[in-house]
Each structure stands twice: as structure tokens, then as C-alpha cells.
Design a protein around this motif. Structure first.
Motif, short mmCIF file in Angstrom:
data_model
loop_
_atom_site.label_atom_id
_atom_site.label_comp_id
_atom_site.label_asym_id
_atom_site.label_seq_id
_atom_site.Cartn_x
_atom_site.Cartn_y
_atom_site.Cartn_z
N ASP A 53 -4.24 3.28 2.31
CA ASP A 53 -3.40 4.23 3.02
C ASP A 53 -2.05 3.54 3.29
O ASP A 53 -2.02 2.44 3.84
CB ASP A 53 -4.10 4.59 4.33
N PRO A 54 -0.94 4.16 2.89
CA PRO A 54 0.36 3.46 2.98
C PRO A 54 0.79 3.17 4.41
O PRO A 54 1.40 2.13 4.67
CB PRO A 54 1.33 4.42 2.28
N GLY A 55 0.47 4.08 5.34
CA GLY A 55 0.83 3.85 6.74
C GLY A 55 0.07 2.67 7.32
O GLY A 55 0.61 1.82 8.02
N SER A 56 -1.24 2.59 6.97
CA SER A 56 -2.04 1.47 7.44
C SER A 56 -1.52 0.17 6.88
O SER A 56 -1.42 -0.84 7.58
CB SER A 56 -3.50 1.65 7.02
N ALA A 57 -1.19 0.18 5.58
CA ALA A 57 -0.68 -1.04 4.95
C ALA A 57 0.60 -1.48 5.64
O ALA A 57 0.79 -2.67 5.95
CB ALA A 57 -0.42 -0.80 3.45
N TYR A 58 1.49 -0.54 5.89
CA TYR A 58 2.75 -0.87 6.56
C TYR A 58 2.48 -1.48 7.93
O TYR A 58 3.05 -2.52 8.30
CB TYR A 58 3.62 0.38 6.67
N ALA A 59 1.57 -0.86 8.68
CA ALA A 59 1.28 -1.34 10.04
C ALA A 59 0.62 -2.72 10.01
O ALA A 59 1.03 -3.64 10.72
CB ALA A 59 0.39 -0.32 10.76
#
Lengths: 410, 410
Positions: free
Chosen positions: A118-124
Motif C-alpha cells: 500500500d503506497p500510503g503505508s510505505a510512505y508512512a
């Protein structure tokens, strides 16, 4: 190829690779594990060392089947870390990565990050890791990752797997020919044994079945596009469309090994029973350009030169091309080909910014697929085969199948 | 459910959602588009507004089929941006996002990020976007995203799709029973018509075929695990294993709609021909706990209480459980169930940190799947069905299939 990976990491100054996500349908993970039935895993490869696979306890047996060194993620106590960080899962996951890396003596240096998430999780999570471990430089490679760079060429074991998918592909295409051609015709529409018209959905469900029987799947679907749909390069085809005589069908099939492994890619264009003159003329132009390009393939040449060459050949025959107008919707409107491997589209590249220096070297596996599209005439034609440049410099079509336009009805 | 999404965004102070990745096998994208054959897309949903889908030119027809407002990614001139940022793709993609958001009047506020992507790319691109647009707060939700929160309950159209997958599942399980039970036995091994032993691979290839015939697929595989493999909860089963009489088989099947839609989940444990006493005793304990739990399901109760209750019931029968020892490998070693939807595992949750407040409310769809595992005895038993809590507060098993242990041979 895979044996180049440490050298490529060195060239990019990468000290380690971190791959995350499922064990299947995840090219980066499949590349480094061989493919494993893991719902979620983490893999770390230090430069010069074999990868280490981190598994969830319930999947220890599946992880062991990879033959890699394995570690139990449970030993990194995520629940404890979540409590420590007051329920902040991003901070807890970052701390877990920090501990996993430290266990492999990676406390500083450049770490490339790959896989599926998940891109948001990766960013966080990676933002937190970057804060928590300032000695680590976390590297994302949105253009061509070091793994895609390695995948640009295939070793013989990989080529054998791609060829096997090619053999399955032509078996399924042959079965499709047999199935379609035995239908009767009423008012130019193909009719099944119960008297109802044959639809695109009917054909596709057979194709899915024949693929499944052979241990293949088509996670990205299959293009079986009739008439106006054939005139749109990437329309998948409309399920309810009937099959009609004398109307072009673009059949583009790109299955992979079940579970998400190596792909094959092949396209044929068919007219059932007979071909109207204007369809044949367009088909002939596509076939001539295909043959000319294949004949001109040379070791060491830039791939993108062949896209230019295809444009030139089509333009000489009076067609518009993407070289005249990048947003063209008629004529020759797409790229000439692409690499094929664990991704249906990968390097080498024939167009675009990434891979503009790609050229034909031993081990590349790629498609050649010229096409012409005339939406106002309900007309599209594309022909595609997959090739391998062998270590001896020869270009080899991995499997063969007739490229005839007219599919005779019995 | 989906109609709650704006309210849930408000509660989390999210001004917009940004979803990226393929149109299929991407639950966040499928949830907001209904499912579309797009190789790559971007979707932005402002709070209180319908989503806007950004497509690549070649896929305009597929994008239009969603019925959503669509925009052409080509109009955001990525090639120009790449040149502007000297070939830095992360910066160029960040600038494109900034322009896409600005076109929807999103220049500040909190934007949640979801979908499927390469984690390194996501980290690189969203770090650049955060720098370029300091007014935007980019939010990752690694725990339970606002979309997973909405998915926790299903509307009736979603339940109908899950039930349809359930019907397909029991058709395939019934076909498996018919197929296996007509085999002959030699030296306790099942033998095919040509005299060769029936293997797990043979059974699985039939299952794949029967699923494909019905418009379903099993992207995460199927568990068909014999004897020692059955004793490991998530072993998929060994392809080369023979089917033998009197030996337990755990058959856990969890297909989804072709292309990556709604899942169903069902498990049966079988002994072919007859069941030894010690297998029957363990089966009876699992069945009793299953029946007791199902009988005790009550609206408004916390899901995790049922995991505790299952532990209590198993311990009372003398089994070890995860409550005694979180890393136990024998006895009752996993969770009691999980939500099912566009993800095979989603909310509500019966265990773990996320979802510890989940309770039974109208619209939840979930499994109940107690099991017992004794690796030293080559013995595992699991029984699973999928339930829906209806708007009237009743719990409904979505489809039915016999739970018998012994599968008689003809």
C-alpha cells in the motif's frame, strides 16, 4: 540476469535490497525466492550475500521450500513494539525493519526498497524508518529499479520457463481456432449447437479453462476484441459482442505461470470465413512491417531505432504514426514491443524515457508487435510474437503459430 | 459500507483520497471503481464528491465503462515534467500529482494514500510531493485505512456477490467430492483410471479448472493438505503427495471473482473411506466448538470475545491454545475467524491489535474457523463457514455444505 545483481548493486552504490509483500504475483519477490506461497513476507539481500527471507510463523513450511536462509518475523515482537510506540503501527514497523536490518549488520548505507505494498503505508513506514535510522539512506527507484535492470536479460532457465508458457499459449490459441471454426453461421453471426450466438464471453471462458488446465493463468485478462473494439489497441473486448464473419478480431493473449511467474505474449488478428479487401490491405501492411522488422533485428542495435523504423515503414505506406502525432488514435499508435519476463511489460524498452539506451544483447526476451487501427472503419490489426536473443547472437522466435488473417469456417 | 465513506473521511479529517495502481486485484481501486481492466490508473476522491478516474490514453474505453468522471493522464504531460526535472522521475510524478490534485481544487488539507505500488517508488514520489506542496499533509494508514473501515460492513449488493462466490465454491467442493470418491484404492492409496496414484496436484488442477469454468479464480491458491501437511495450518499441501484412506485432508478453498473481486472462504476436513478413532476425536472437538460458537453469536458482541471463548472451549477439552502460548504449534494455534470481502482477510478482526473493538454489526461478513493441529500425529482438522450479519440482526451462513469427516469411497 540474476547473476549480475551484485555488480548492478555495486554500480548503483546499493548496500542492500529490501523486498516486501506477497510471495506470489510480486515480481521482485518471485525473482529472489523463485516463487513461494507466502501471504506476506520480507526479504533482505546484502550486496555479495544470499537473500534472507523473513516469514510469518504460520508460513514457515512454505518459506523453507525456497531453500533460502529464513527467519521468523515473530522473533521481532511487533506487538511489543506497537505498545512501545503507543499504538503507532508505522513507528513500530519502522523499528522492526531497523532491527531486522541490524541483525544482518546493516546499520548504515544505501538500502533500495522494492516489492508490492500500500503506497500510503510505505510512505508512512519508511519516513519513520528514515527518521529513526539516520545512518540509512532509503532509496526508491521509480524509473528502472536495479531488479528490473537485472531482469532485462534472462538466463537459460528463465528462457525455458518463458518458452514453456509460449507452448501453452499456442496450445490455447490452437484450441480457440478449433472451437471457433466448428461453429455454424446464420446471418453472418456464429451460432452454437443450441442455436444461440457465440459471444466474446463464451470464447474467453473457454480460454480461461484451457489455461487453467495447463497450469497457467491470465491475471491481466485476455484481449479478444471484435470490430470497433479491435480498433482500440487496449480494449479487452466486450463480453456480449457476437463473432461475425468477415469482421476483424484482435486476439492478444498474455498468460503467466499459475501463481504469478513468467509471462508469454502473442497476438493474432483473424477474420472468420473471409476477409474484406480493406481489412486484408491493412493486415498486409502490418505483416510486411512485422516481417521487415524481424529481418532487420541485429545484435547491439538500439531497440528504439526499431520503433522509428516501424514508423518509417508505416508512413511510407501512407499511415499516420505516433511519430507524426504522439496522441494519434488512428494508424500506428503504440510502441513496437517490450521486454517480457516476470512482468508482462519490462525492459528492454522500445520507446519512452526509461530504457532509451536499451539495445539487443544476449538474454533479452521481447515482443515485436506492429499494429494499425482505424476506429472509424471499425478496423484494427495487430500481429505479435515473442523473441529471445540467444548467447550466440541469433534471434529466436520462442514458439511458432500461423499468422494467417482468414480463419476458415468448417 | 461504501455509503459511510464521506462520514468516515470526516471523522478522520481526510479531505481527499488518492488511490493508485492497477484496476484489478487492487481492493481500494476495485471498491471505488467497481472493477475495471486498467493496467495502471489514478483515482482521486474529494470528501463529499464522486471519485475522478485518471486513465492512460490507450485505456480510455475501459475507464469509461466505470461510469465515473474520467480524465486523461496524457493531459498532465509527464514527459515534459521529466525534462523539467532533469530526468528525475520521482520529482516529475510528484509534480503530476500536484497538478492533478490542483485540478480538483485540492491545494491544501489532508490526503490519504491507498492502492498498490512499489514501496520504494511510493516513498520517493510522496516524499517529493510533500516537499513540493507543503500545504498538503500526506497520510498513510498502515493500520486500518478509512477504506478498510468502510469495507468492514457490506451492502446487500456486495453480500449478493460474496454469496454468488459461495455458491461457486460449494459447486467446486461438490465436484471435488465426486472426483475423489470415484477413485479405486490399492494399498490404501487412491488410484486413477490409468493405474497411477492420485496426487494433490491432480486434485488442484481440477479445482482450478472448475473455478475457471465458473468465472472464479484463486489468486492466493487453494489449501489441499494431506497428513503431516494438514497439521501445519497454512501449508498449501505438497503437489506430489498421494491421497490415502483414513488420513486427514484439510481442504481450505478461498476463490474470488475473476479479475480480483469479492472472495468466499470455506474449509472442510476429510478422511477418505474411514476415520481412525484419534482423528474422529479431534474432529469432534472442532465440530463441537464450531457449533457452540455459532450458536453463541450475538449482535453487538465483541468479535475478540469469541476467540477467547474458543480457547476456553478447547482448553476445557484438554487442548493447548494460543491463549496459553502465543507461539504454540500444537492444539488451537490460530484466530477464530476474519472478515471477508475484496480482501480474503479484512475487518472485522477476531484477534490482534487492529480491530480489537470490532463487534458484530449489521453488514459484517466473516468466517468462523476453529481448528486443531498435532504435527507429531500428522493430524490437523479445521472447519470453516462464512457468515453475514443481516440488517435484522440474524446471523446467516451464506451457503451450506455438509461438514462430515468421512468421505465414503464408491
Amino acid at each position: 540476469m540474476k547473476s549480475d545483481l551484485d555488480g548492478l548493486m555495486q554500480a548503483r552504490n546499493l548496500d542492500a535490497l529490501l523486498v516486501t509483500g506477497p510471495g506470489r504475483h510480486n515480481p521482485a519477490m518471485v525473482y529472489l525466492t523463485g516463487g513461494a506461497n507466502l501471504s506476506e513476507a520480507e526479504l533482505i539481500k546484502k550486496r555479495g550475500a544470499e537473500p534472507v527471507l523473513f516469514y510469518n510463523l504460520m508460513e514457515r513450511e512454505e518459506a523453507a521450500l525456497t531453500g533460502l536462509e529464513t527467519k521468523n518475523l515473530g522473533d521481532y515482537h511487533l506487538e511489543f513494539l506497537i505498545k512501545k510506540f503507543d499504538g503507532d503501527l508505522a513507528k513500530a514497523l519502522a523499528a522492526r525493519y531497523q532491527n531486522m536490518l541490524a541483525d544482518l549488520s546493516i546499520r548504515s548505507g544505501r538500502v533500495g526498497i522494492y516489492g508490492i505494498s500500500d503506497p500510503g503505508s510505505a510512505y508512512a513506514v519508511f519516513s519513520e524508518l528514515s527518521k529513526a535510522a539516520p545512518g540509512l539512506e532509503l532509496v526508491g527507484e521509480p524509473e528502472t529499479s536495479v531488479l528490473l535492470e537485472a531482469m532485462r536479460t534472462k538466463d537459460e532457465a528463465e528462457v525455458a520457463r518463458i518458452r514453456r508458457m509460449g507452448q501453452i499459449t499456442v496450445e490455447v490459441v490452437a484450441a480457440t481456432v478449433d472451437f471457433v471454426s466448428t461453429h455454424k453461421v446464420r446471418d453472418r453471426v456464429l451460432i452454437g449447437p443450441e442455436g444461440s450466438p457465440l459471444t466474446v464471453a463464451d470464447v474467453k471462458s473457454r480460454i480461461n479453462l484451457w489455461l487453467a488446465e495447463r497450469g497457467a493463468e491470465n491475471p491481466e485478462g485476455t484481449i479478444f476484441a471484435v470490430a470497433s473494439e479491435a480498433a482500440v489497441p487496449h480494449s479487452m473486448g466486450r463480453d456480449a459482442d457476437f463473432l461475425r464473419t468477415g469482421v476483424p478480431i484482435v486476439f492478444d493473449i498474455f498468460p503467466c505461470e499459475a501463481g504469478g511467474g513468467y509471462f508469454y505474449d502473442l497476438t493474432r488478428t483473424w477474420c472468420l470465413g473471409y476477409a474484406p479487401d480493406e481489412v486484408y490491405a491493412v493486415y498486409k501492411d502490418v505483416l510486411d512491417v512485422y516481417n521487415q522488422i524481424v529481418q532487420e533485428l541485429r545484435p547491439g542495435e538500439l531497440c528504439k531505432n526499431y520503433q522509428q523504423r516501424a514508423c518509417e515503414l508505416f508512413e511510407r505506406r501512407g499511415h499516420m504514426t505516433v511519430r507524426n502525432d504522439a496522441s494519434a488514435r488512428q494508424g500506428y499508435v503504440h510502441g513496437l514491443g517490450h521486454g517480457v519476463g516476470l512482468n508482462i511489460h519490462e525492459r528492454p524498452s522500445f520507446a519512452g524515457h526509461a530504457g532509451e539506451d536499451d539495445h539487443f544483447v544476449p538474454g533479452v526476451v521481447f515482443t515485436i508487435e506492429p499494429g494499425l487501427y482505424y476506429p472509424e472503419l471499425n478496423l484494427g490489426v495487430r500481429l505479435e510474437n515473442t523473441f529471445w536473443m540467444r548467447p550466440d547472437g541469433q534471434f529466436e522466435k520462442l514458439v511458432d503459430f500461423p499468422m494467417d488473417l482468414v480463419l476458415p469456417l468448417e
